[in-house]
Motif scaffolding. Structure first.
Motif, short mmCIF file in Angstrom:
data_model
loop_
_atom_site.label_atom_id
_atom_site.label_comp_id
_atom_site.label_asym_id
_atom_site.label_seq_id
_atom_site.Cartn_x
_atom_site.Cartn_y
_atom_site.Cartn_z
N ARG A 95 9.28 -10.33 -11.52
CA ARG A 95 10.19 -11.16 -12.30
C ARG A 95 10.84 -12.23 -11.45
NH1 ARG A 95 13.14 -10.89 -17.11
NH2 ARG A 95 12.14 -8.93 -17.63
N TYR A 96 11.28 -11.83 -10.21
CA TYR A 96 12.07 -12.76 -9.42
C TYR A 96 11.35 -13.25 -8.14
CZ TYR A 96 15.83 -11.23 -12.45
OH TYR A 96 16.59 -10.95 -13.54
N GLY A 97 10.28 -12.59 -7.75
CA GLY A 97 9.57 -13.03 -6.54
C GLY A 97 10.44 -13.03 -5.31
N ALA A 98 11.20 -11.94 -5.11
CA ALA A 98 12.19 -11.89 -4.02
C ALA A 98 11.89 -10.78 -3.02
CB ALA A 98 13.59 -11.71 -4.60
N ILE A 99 10.65 -10.33 -2.93
CA ILE A 99 10.30 -9.26 -1.99
C ILE A 99 9.07 -9.69 -1.17
CG2 ILE A 99 9.37 -6.91 -1.77
CD1 ILE A 99 12.29 -6.93 -2.32
N ALA A 100 9.13 -9.45 0.12
CA ALA A 100 7.99 -9.69 1.00
C ALA A 100 7.71 -8.43 1.78
CB ALA A 100 8.26 -10.84 1.97
N GLY A 101 6.45 -8.18 2.07
CA GLY A 101 6.08 -6.99 2.84
C GLY A 101 5.77 -7.35 4.28
N TYR A 102 5.28 -6.34 5.03
CA TYR A 102 4.88 -6.55 6.41
C TYR A 102 3.42 -6.97 6.50
CZ TYR A 102 9.31 -4.45 7.74
OH TYR A 102 10.64 -4.20 7.91
N SER A 103 3.03 -7.36 7.70
CA SER A 103 1.68 -7.89 7.88
C SER A 103 0.59 -6.84 7.63
CB SER A 103 1.53 -8.44 9.31
OG SER A 103 1.80 -7.43 10.26
N ASN A 104 0.95 -5.54 7.72
CA ASN A 104 -0.02 -4.49 7.41
C ASN A 104 0.02 -4.08 5.94
OD1 ASN A 104 2.44 -3.21 7.38
ND2 ASN A 104 1.91 -1.65 8.89
N GLN A 105 0.64 -4.94 5.09
CA GLN A 105 0.70 -4.75 3.63
C GLN A 105 1.45 -3.47 3.25
OE1 GLN A 105 -3.47 -5.07 2.38
NE2 GLN A 105 -3.14 -7.24 1.89
N SER A 151 0.80 -1.22 0.00
CA SER A 151 0.00 0.00 0.00
C SER A 151 0.83 1.27 0.00
CB SER A 151 -0.93 -0.01 1.22
OG SER A 151 -0.15 -0.05 2.43
N ASP A 152 2.08 1.23 0.46
CA ASP A 152 2.88 2.45 0.52
C ASP A 152 3.84 2.59 -0.67
OD1 ASP A 152 4.42 0.32 1.30
OD2 ASP A 152 5.47 1.38 2.91
N ILE A 153 3.64 1.79 -1.73
CA ILE A 153 4.44 1.92 -2.95
C ILE A 153 3.56 2.50 -4.06
CG2 ILE A 153 5.77 0.69 -4.71
CD1 ILE A 153 7.12 0.83 -1.99
N LYS A 154 4.02 3.63 -4.63
CA LYS A 154 3.27 4.31 -5.69
C LYS A 154 4.07 4.29 -6.99
CE LYS A 154 1.19 7.42 -2.30
NZ LYS A 154 1.00 8.84 -1.88
N PRO A 155 3.38 4.35 -8.13
CA PRO A 155 4.10 4.35 -9.42
C PRO A 155 5.03 5.52 -9.57
CG PRO A 155 1.79 3.80 -9.73
CD PRO A 155 1.93 4.25 -8.31
N THR A 156 4.81 6.60 -8.84
CA THR A 156 5.69 7.77 -8.95
C THR A 156 6.95 7.64 -8.11
OG1 THR A 156 4.42 8.82 -7.17
CG2 THR A 156 3.74 9.31 -9.44
N ASP A 157 7.02 6.64 -7.28
CA ASP A 157 8.22 6.45 -6.45
C ASP A 157 9.41 6.12 -7.34
OD1 ASP A 157 6.83 6.93 -4.14
OD2 ASP A 157 6.40 4.81 -3.76
#
Length: 602
Positions: free
Chosen positions: A130-140, A112-118
């Motif tokens: 592509r690589y599936g190598a990122i996980a977020g926190y429990s609050n998304q 939720s805290d990632i925007k296309p303008t970042d």
């Protein structure tokens, strides 16, 4: 005078029907299905507790403090549910923070805290999709502005490399771009030291885990031990038999006690106790350097075994019968002591190799006639405030010869009703025991009959005669505040020497306890009492002082100790025992015993 002689059948059936009445009539027990079972075959070294029970049954496990000794039955006989965190996957890099990581995200839009303008949006999109190598926190959230250490980055890089290896192994290497591989190669070289340390820590942890598994004592048994080094001796006093000054020699002795506690299903316990010591008693009935049991210390070795010979001093199996009843079957045990029937009234004085210096300051004589032996005990809760304890001990239950055995030999049948206030600051115990000893039989303490404390006449019998006793005790404990507690008791015993006559024995005691005196965990204690004294005797009975002659004077037991708690495992306890008119005879000069005990728990 009312005297009861329990034969074998009467003893057995009374205990049986009392047990059935308690369980089926007064408080029906829950079925065994309601008792939680262990979820693992490995029993951890933690107190066994069912989460849903609040039972007021108490057991003394020979600890220092009242809070440790007086333990609910519910906290001893059922397992604590184990909590195990789910293993962190190789992709959940950020879970090292206090926030819990969520599972692998499939699209960067799930954060939720990632925007296309970042500015890092495209990089994150590539790593996720592509690589599936990122996980977020429990609050998304991704929390991209959060600072990170080089070690955290190294862990993330390691996760990315692991993911690439998975892609290569799966034959999907066409998804890998040459530019990405070159960047990863540079990062891997740059963070090589951190990656090496990370892998080294993992390897070290695996090695240590393997060693622990290979060297562990048992998956179901825990070992609890204590050892004591004691310096002590007599500084004043005569031998009450010879009337001559007793030797004033100091000795250095030891005491070792090992408990092996095993649970087979998480709600039961098998306890095996091994003991060895070499601390000589200063006196016994008409023997020893004092010639009396007055002032007997609590650390004395058994006179029946060589010094430092390892003996099995306890074998007991305990299991639950419903949620409010515990059954204890023991082949060898000092039942009243181990099961806590006496400890609830003197929690700051009673212990093993700790607390009170003398045997008498620990408990009323009504508990001391039993010695150790085989038998059964039942502890039942009527409510949160009332507990009933029943115990039958056969002193020589393993001996098949005449006037011995489980039901025909020396025995003690004891019952106790204990009331505890809701806050456990006040307790009241009413105790009754019936005991019988055939002529010329002895127990582990070397005595034929009597409390093994107090005057010689109180511990004497008529040669060739069996002896009966009806014992009555009342005791109370009150914790005035966290730093001050008082306890006390009075005991009466009616003796009958079969075919000869009767006698009366009395005792009383009052103790003051000072928890956390001078420092946290330490304990001070002062005790004043009258050890068992023969107050009356039938005129035709001679116990060694003449026909009908009872104790003529009153002997006082005065004791003080301070248990200095060095740390959780070591305590140093100096103390002194002062006996006025030893053997209840004012013609004997006072005796004084000085004691210094150092206790180690492990």
């Amino acid at each position: 005078m009312w005297i009861v002689r329990w034969n074998s059948r009467f003893t057995f059936w009374l205990l049986f029907f009392l047990d059935i009445s308690i369980i089926l009539v007064m408080n029906p027990a829950k079925s065994q299905a309601n008792i939680p079972e262990s979820t693992s075959s490995t029993v951890s070294n933690t107190t066994l507790v069912p989460a849903s029970r609040q039972s007021p049954v108490f057991f003394a496990d020979r600890n220092n403090s009242m809070e440790e000794q007086v333990t609910p039955l519910s906290q001893l006989l059922s397992p604590v549910p184990k909590t195990s965190a789910s293993p962190v996957s190789s992709h959940q890099v950020r879970s090292l923070d206090d926030n819990a990581a969520m599972g692998q995200v499939n699209s960067v839009s799930e954060l939720s805290d990632i925007k296309p303008t970042d500015w890092a949006f495209q990089a994150l999109q590539s790593l996720v999709e592509r690589y599936g190598a990122i996980a977020g926190y429990s609050n998304q959230t991704f929390q991209g502005n959060r600072a990170m250490t080089r070690y955290e980055f190294a862990a993330g890089l390691n996760a990315a490399l692991a993911r690439i290896n998975e892609l290569v192994s799966a034959g999907t290497s066409d998804l890998l771009r040459k530019e990405d591989l070159e960047i990863l190669q540079k990062l891997q070289n740059q963070f090589a030291p951190e990656l090496a340390q990370l892998r080294g820590k993992v390897d070290s942890l695996e090695t240590r885990t393997a060693v622990l598994q290979a060297q562990q004592f048992s998956t179901t048994t825990t070992l609890v031990g204590q050892a004591a080094i004691v310096i002590g001796g007599l500084v004043a006093g005569n031998n009450v038999v010879t009337k001559k000054p007793a030797p004033h020699n100091f000795t250095l002795g030891n005491y070792v006690n090992l408990k092996l506690n095993t649970s087979f299903n998480g709600t039961d316990q098998l306890r095996i106790v091994l003991t060895a010591d070499n601390i000589a008693s200063l006196g016994r009935t008409r023997s020893g350097i004092l010639g009396t049991n007055d002032g007997k210390t609590s650390d004395n070795a058994s006179p029946l075994f060589p010094n430092n010979e390892v003996i099995v001093s306890g074998v007991r199996y305990r299991y639950l019968l419903g949620s409010n009843t515990a059954i204890n079957v023991f082949a060898q045990s000092d039942g009243a002591f181990e099961l806590g029937l006496s400890g609830s009234i003197s929690p700051y004085f009673e212990g093993s190799a700790a607390n009170g210096i003398s045997r008498y300051s620990r408990r009323n004589m009504v508990y001391n006639y039993g010695d150790t032996g085989a038998g059964v005990a039942i502890l039942h809760n009527f409510s949160n405030q009332f507990q009933l304890g029943l115990q039958y001990t056969s002193i020589n239950g393993n001996n098949p010869t005449e006037n011995n055995g489980l039901f025909q030999g020396r025995y003690v049948a004891l019952g106790q009703l204990l009331y505890s206030s809701p806050n456990k600051n006040f307790r009241l115990a009413l105790t009754y025991a019936n005991t019988y000893s055939p002529p010329n039989t002895t127990g582990l303490s070397g005595t034929n009959f009597g409390p093994a404390i107090g005057s010689n006449l109180a511990n004497s019998t008529v040669a060739g005669r069996a002896t009966l006793g009806n014992l009555y005790g009342a005791g109370a404990f009150y914790r005035i505040n966290p730093s001050l507690a008082v306890n006390g008791w009075v005991g009466y015993s009616a003796h009958r020497y079969l075919g000869s006559g009767d006698a009366d024995v009395w005792d009383w005691g009052v103790g003051l306890s000072f928890p956390d005196l001078f420092q946290k965990g330490s304990l001070g204690g002062i005790f004043v009492g009258m050890e068992p004294k023969l107050t009356s005797l039938s005129p035709n009975v001679n116990l060694g002082a003449g026909n009908g002659v009872a104790d003529k004077d009153t002997s006082l037991h005065i004791e003080g100790f301070y248990q200095y708690q060095v740390n959780d495992n070591i305590a140093i306890t100096p103390g002194v025992i002062w006996i006025t008119a030893p053997d209840s005879d004012a013609s004997n000069p006072d005796s004084i015993v000085v004691w210094l005990r150092t206790t180690f728990r492990f």
